[in-house]
Structures are given as structure tokens and as C-alpha cells.
Design an enzyme around this catalytic site. Structure first.
Site, PDB file in Angstrom:
ATOM      1  N   LYS A   1       0.897  -1.295   0.132  1.00  9.28           N
ATOM      2  CA  LYS A   1      -0.049  -0.010  -0.049  1.00  9.28           C
ATOM      3  C   LYS A   1       0.909   1.089  -0.056  1.00  9.28           C
ATOM      4  O   LYS A   1       1.961   1.184   0.652  1.00  9.28           O
ATOM      5  CB  LYS A   1      -1.020  -0.067   1.432  1.00  9.28           C
ATOM      6  CG  LYS A   1      -1.932   1.142   1.285  1.00  9.28           C
ATOM      7  CD  LYS A   1      -2.970   0.963   2.466  1.00  9.28           C
ATOM      8  CE  LYS A   1      -3.777   1.942   2.660  1.00  9.28           C
ATOM      9  NZ  LYS A   1      -4.694   1.490   3.992  1.00  9.28           N
TER      10      LYS A   1
ATOM     11  N   SER B   1      -9.485   1.795   3.283  1.00 11.17           N
ATOM     12  CA  SER B   1      -8.460   2.372   2.333  1.00 11.17           C
ATOM     13  C   SER B   1      -7.525   1.728   1.739  1.00 11.17           C
ATOM     14  O   SER B   1      -6.987   2.242   1.099  1.00 11.17           O
ATOM     15  CB  SER B   1      -7.841   3.584   3.214  1.00 11.17           C
ATOM     16  OG  SER B   1      -6.772   2.977   4.419  1.00 11.17           O
TER      17      SER B   1
ATOM     18  N   SER C   1     -10.012  -0.678   7.380  1.00  9.73           N
ATOM     19  CA  SER C   1      -9.421  -0.462   6.141  1.00  9.73           C
ATOM     20  C   SER C   1      -8.702  -1.686   5.623  1.00  9.73           C
ATOM     21  O   SER C   1      -8.095  -1.696   4.412  1.00  9.73           O
ATOM     22  CB  SER C   1      -8.456   0.610   6.253  1.00  9.73           C
ATOM     23  OG  SER C   1      -9.188   1.849   6.344  1.00  9.73           O
TER      24      SER C   1
END
Length: 540
Positions: free
Chosen positions: A131, A211, A235
Site C-alpha cells: 500500500k 482504504s 481498512s
């Protein structure tokens, strides 16, 4: 949970790989690839990635290591296959921001170690995506924001150092919800000014949740073997559920926070995302090891190997959450029936204190975000603090193309400092009530875990409206710092729904073991079909 050193853990993993490769034939790994899409505006079929007879959709890390040991597959071949797949498939879903210019050289070095018998462990030669809020010294780390799009960080995040030391191939960085969805009061998950909008690979006009949107979508589309996501509350586990994969939010402190763009040190953690539980557990074994304070917190993956009777006698508390819709509730009913048929005892529960947790969590996070983002920004080029970041967003129109608001930033700037007694009372109450909500529920019903839906069916992506994502199931474990795990439960029409499992503090090994048994029983994974859209009836 038994705590072991990284060295002894690696030795146990080496012995376990052969067993795991045999067991994987009984795991949900050899599953059907994506069927031909219907004619209703669907794109052409995306073929499964095949490499020397290995199906990238379904292969596990133990199987890959067995191939590498026999010499029938190299890390270089595997890495090239994933890079080709990113080039071919990612334009549909926009999950991968960039690939590493050193990925192939990393793979060549792993091949040399395999030939010499100097393999560093089960992740040696395995391609991993990160990420884009995880620091990498050789690639930008932006948290989705143009404010950080310049010079890369000086050093890797500690977890990246562990991955590199284990021989993993750092394949690239994934898109994410900008600032991990902690900027606007009406965010759109999966959108960032740096990367644009990530799409759900099952139905392309649907949202991937956030996210860790890009990490989840990339794994669902088989663009890497595993990915790293991060979570403050939901997330990892919501994107995992919404994209039909496995995602594990570790116990707080099990994985180092050093070098990860923060929201709150009291809740933040990175964690693994994969297409099956065994790969998730293997990745966690590398991410954990010794924490920054030197405490021995390594994780024993051998406990996660599935057994034919893995559910027999287990007690699971089902938190139904009917607010997520009748179709999800019906899926939970079917899921409970299947678990009972495998010998589990499933009882309905409602963890207490949820309203109070919902009232306190956001104000506490505002104070923590200001403290932690100021400290992080001071280590990077660009805005030096939250006030500077707010000004950057006001003056850069590219930061406003999906949504213009930065209300959360502005509220954080005005929030009480973490030295303020009002904040300290809030966090103390949050810690107490969140842990009691899980501990008291598990003790009262003698449970091994609490289960709930991880997500509703994915909503349509709409910048003007923003997300439709009031999903309370992740909050107790997120606030308590306890582990949670999303595994595929099934579908509402074409859209995946995950089963969220949570357990007590540092019960990660036990939770992953239970998750492997649940995964084996439900066998709910199927490859995405990349449909353009679906009618409401088809979506559920």
C-alpha cells in the site's frame, strides 16, 4: 499465544511447507476460474494467469516454494508473469500505482539463493505489493496525496525491511483512499489525487471499499501473490470482504508502525492480504518478528494449517448486523448453517457498548491524527505539518477533482492535544469498553471467536455522493487492538461478502487457524468477472 524467535519460526515454517503443500489440495485453492461474462455490457473474459501449468489465481505460497525447490519454476519467471498481468489487467481496475524498477533484480537474487540452497524462508522469491502509505526508499510513498509525491522517504518502513530480509520481491505500490480516508467528511474510497479511482474487479462501477483499496483489488485480480494493507478501523477487513479475498488486521503492536503514514498510533497496524489464509499467515510470520521495543512477538504459522475437523467443537458467536441488509443477513444464516454442519456451535450475540464506542472513537482519532501526522510530515519533504498540508490542498486543484473537502483535517487541527485530560479520558474509556465488548461477550458464551459480516455488497462509486459505508463490525477489534480476519463468505448476486472473525488480544494464531477451517468449509472464493455493471436484481 506462544511467542517464538524469528529464527525458530523460520525453521518451523520450512518443515511445515511440505505439509501445507499436501494439505492445499484439500483447501479452497483449486477453484474455478472466472466464467465467461454475460453480454450485458461486460468486458471480454480475463483468462487466469497460467505459468508452467501453475494457475496464479489459485496457487499458494507453499506450492510455489515446492516448484522452486524442484527447479520447475523460478522467482524471475513468477515475477515476470505478475508484471505482465499487471500490464494486461490493471488498466481495468487501476489498483497498482507503480512497479519497482528493481523487481526483476530482486527475483534474480532469489533464484541464486534457491540454486545454492540458501533460501531465507517461505517468502523468498514471492512477489509482494505494498500500500502506498508504507515507506520505501526506492519508490515514492504518497498516501495518495500530491503533497508527498516528490522525493521518496530516506528509509524503508521497518516492515519493508523485514520483507526484504526474508527475500520477498517488492513488486510495487498500490493505490489507496487518499490519506486513508481521513481527509474529507464525504470521501470516496479507492480515490486518490495520485492514482485516481480504483475499481472493484467483480463489478467495475462498484467500490472496492477502503482504504486498502488497491491492495485488495490487486490481490483479487491476481496481480501479486500477497499485498500489504493498513487499518485504523476497517481498512483491511472491509476491502478484503468487498473484493472477495482474505485480510488480517493483526493485534496492535504485532507489526511495527515505524515508517507507515499514520492516523493513530493507538489503532494503526499494517497487515497481510491474500487469496487464501495460509498465504496470509505466512506473510504475517515475516511481518511480525521482534517489535521496535525488542519484545519477542513472532507468530507461529504452523498453527494455521487446516485440519479436516478444524471446526468441530468450536464455539462462534454470530453478530448478525441486520442493518447491512436482508441479503447479507440471509447469507449469514446460510453461513451459520454450514459451520454447524461441520461441527461448530454457533450462537447469536450482540457485543455491548457499541453506541458509546461510535460516539468516542472519532473525536479521539482527531487528536491522535494531529499528533502523529505532524511527526511523520516532519520526516518528509513537502508540507511540514497538518496546517501546511491543509494549505497545500487549498492551493492545488488536482486535490479536489473527486471531492474538495478536508473537514477532518480542519477538525483535527482544532482538536484537543493528546496531553489534554479530555482526550485522555476518551481514549481510556475507549480502550476499556472496546476490550470489554469482546472479552465479556466471549466469556459469557464461552466462544472461540465472534463472527459478523465484514461488508455489505459494494455500492456504486460516486464522487458527488461519497461512500455509503456505515459498517460497525470492524470497530470493536480495531479500537481494542485485538485481531480480526475477513474470509470470503459468499456473494450477494455478483458482489462478494466477507465473514469477519475477531478474538482476544494476541490470539492471531488461533484466529487464523479458525479462519483456515472456516475458509475450507465455506469454499466461497471465485475469480472476478470484471463486469462493467449489474442491474439491482443481479447485485442483490
Amino acid at each position: 499465544m506462544k511467542k517464538r524467535s524469528v529464527a525458530s519460526l523460520t525453521a518451523s515454517l520450512t518443515a511445515a511447507l511440505a505439509v501445507a503443500a499436501l494439505l492445499s489440495a484439500g483447501m479452497p485453492g483449486h477453484r474455478a476460474a472466472a466464467a465467461e461474462s454475460g453480454a450485458d455490457g461486460a468486458p471480454s473474459r480475463v483468462e487466469p494467469g497460467l505459468l508452467r501449468g501453475v494457475n496464479l489465481d489459485t496457487v499458494t505460497i507453499p506450492e510455489l516454494q515446492a516448484h522452486m525447490k524442484r527447479g520447475s519454476l523460478t522467482s524471475s519467471e513468477l515475477t515476470r508473469a505478475y508484471l505482465r498481468r499487471i500490464e494486461a489487467v490493471d488498466p481495468r481496475i487501476n489498483a497498482v500505482l507503480r512497479t519497482s524498477p528493481t523487481a526483476l533484480s530482486q527475483a534474480v537474487a532469489s533464484d541464486r539463493r534457491h540454486r545454492l540452497g540458501r533460501v531465507r524462508g517461505p517468502l523468498d522469491g514471492i512477489p509482494v505489493l505494498l500500500k502506498d502509505n508504507v515507506n520505501t526508499r526506492d519508490m515514492p510513498t504518497t498516501a495518495g496525496s500530491l503533497a508527498l509525491a516528490g522525493t521518496p522517504p530516506d528509509t524503508d518502513a521497518e516492515l519493508v525491511g523485514r520483507l526484504r530480509a526474508a527475500g520477498a520481491v517488492i513488486l510495487g505500490k498500490t493505490n489507496m483512499s487518499e490519506w486513508a480516508n481521513f481527509r474529507s467528511a464525504k470521501p470516496t474510497s479507492g480515490w486518490s489525487a495520485v492514482g485516481g479511482q480504483t475499481r472493484n474487479p467483480y463489478v467495475l462501477d462498484r467500490n472496492p471499499c477502503g482504504s486498502s483499496s488497491g491492495s485488495a483489488a490487486a490481490i483479487a485480480a491476481s496481480l501479486a501473490q500477497v499485498a500489504i494493507g493498513t487499518e485504523t478501523d476497517g481498512s483491511i477487513v472491509c476491502p478484503a470482504g468487498m473484493n472477495g479475498i482474505v485480510g488480517h488486521k493483526p493485534s496492535l503492536g504485532l507489526v511495527s508502525q515505524s515508517g507507515v503514514v499514520p492516523i493513530s498510533a493507538e489503532q494503526d497496524t499494517a497487515g497481510p492480504m491474500a487469496r487464501n489464509v495460509i498465504d496470509t499467515a505466512i506473510t504475517l510470520s515475516v511481518l511480525s518478528g521482534h517489535d521496535a521495543a525488542g519484545a519477542d512477538t513472532a507468530f507461529d504459522v504452523a498453527q494455521t494449517l487446516p485440519r479436516p475437523d478444524g471446526l468441530r467443537g468450536k464455539r462462534i458467536g454470530l453478530w448478525r448486523l441486520p442493518s447491512l441488509g436482508a441479503e447479507v443477513d440471509a447469507l449469514m444464516t446460510r453461513t451459520a448453517a454450514r459451520l454447524r454442519a461441520a461441527g461448530a456451535q454457533v450462537v447469536e450475540v450482540t457485543p455491548p457498548y457499541q453506541d458509546r464506542l461510535a460516539a468516542l472513537e472519532f473525536p479521539a482519532l482527531l487528536s491522535e491524527f494531529r499528533r502523529d501526522i505532524d511527526a511523520y510530515l516532519a520526516s518528509r519533504s513537502g508540507p511540514r505539518d497538518l496546517a501546511g498540508l491543509i494549505e497545500f490542498n487549498r492551493t492545488h486543484t488536482a486535490e479536489q477533482t473527486c471531492f474538495a473537502g478536508q473537514e477532518l483535517f480542519e477538525q483535527a487541527l482544532a482538536a484537543p492535544a493528546t496531553t489534554d485530560p479530555r482526550y485522555q479520558a476518551m481514549r481510556a474509556e475507549l480502550n476499556d469498553l472496546s476490550r470489554r465488548s469482546i472479552d465479556e461477550t466471549m466469556a459469557a458464551h464461552h466462544l472461540d471467536a465472534i463472527a459478523s459480516p465484514a461488508n455489505p455488497p459494494a455500492w456504486t462509486t460516486d464522487c458527488a455522493r461519497g461512500d455509503n459505508d456505515v459498517i460497525p463490525s470492524s470497530t470493536p477489534a480495531a479500537v481494542a487492538g485485538y485481531p480480526s480476519l475477513s474470509v470470503p463468505a459468499g456473494f450477494v448476486g455478483e458482489l462478494p461478502v466477507g465473514l469477519l472473525l475477531m478474538a482476544g488480544d494476541h490470539q492471531d494464531a488461533e484466529l487464523l487457524s479458525l479462519g483456515a477451517a472456516v475458509e475450507q468449509r465455506l469454499d466461497a472464493w471465485r475469480a472476478p468477472r470484471y463486469l462493467h455493471s449489474v442491474t439491482p436484481d443481479t447485485a442483490g
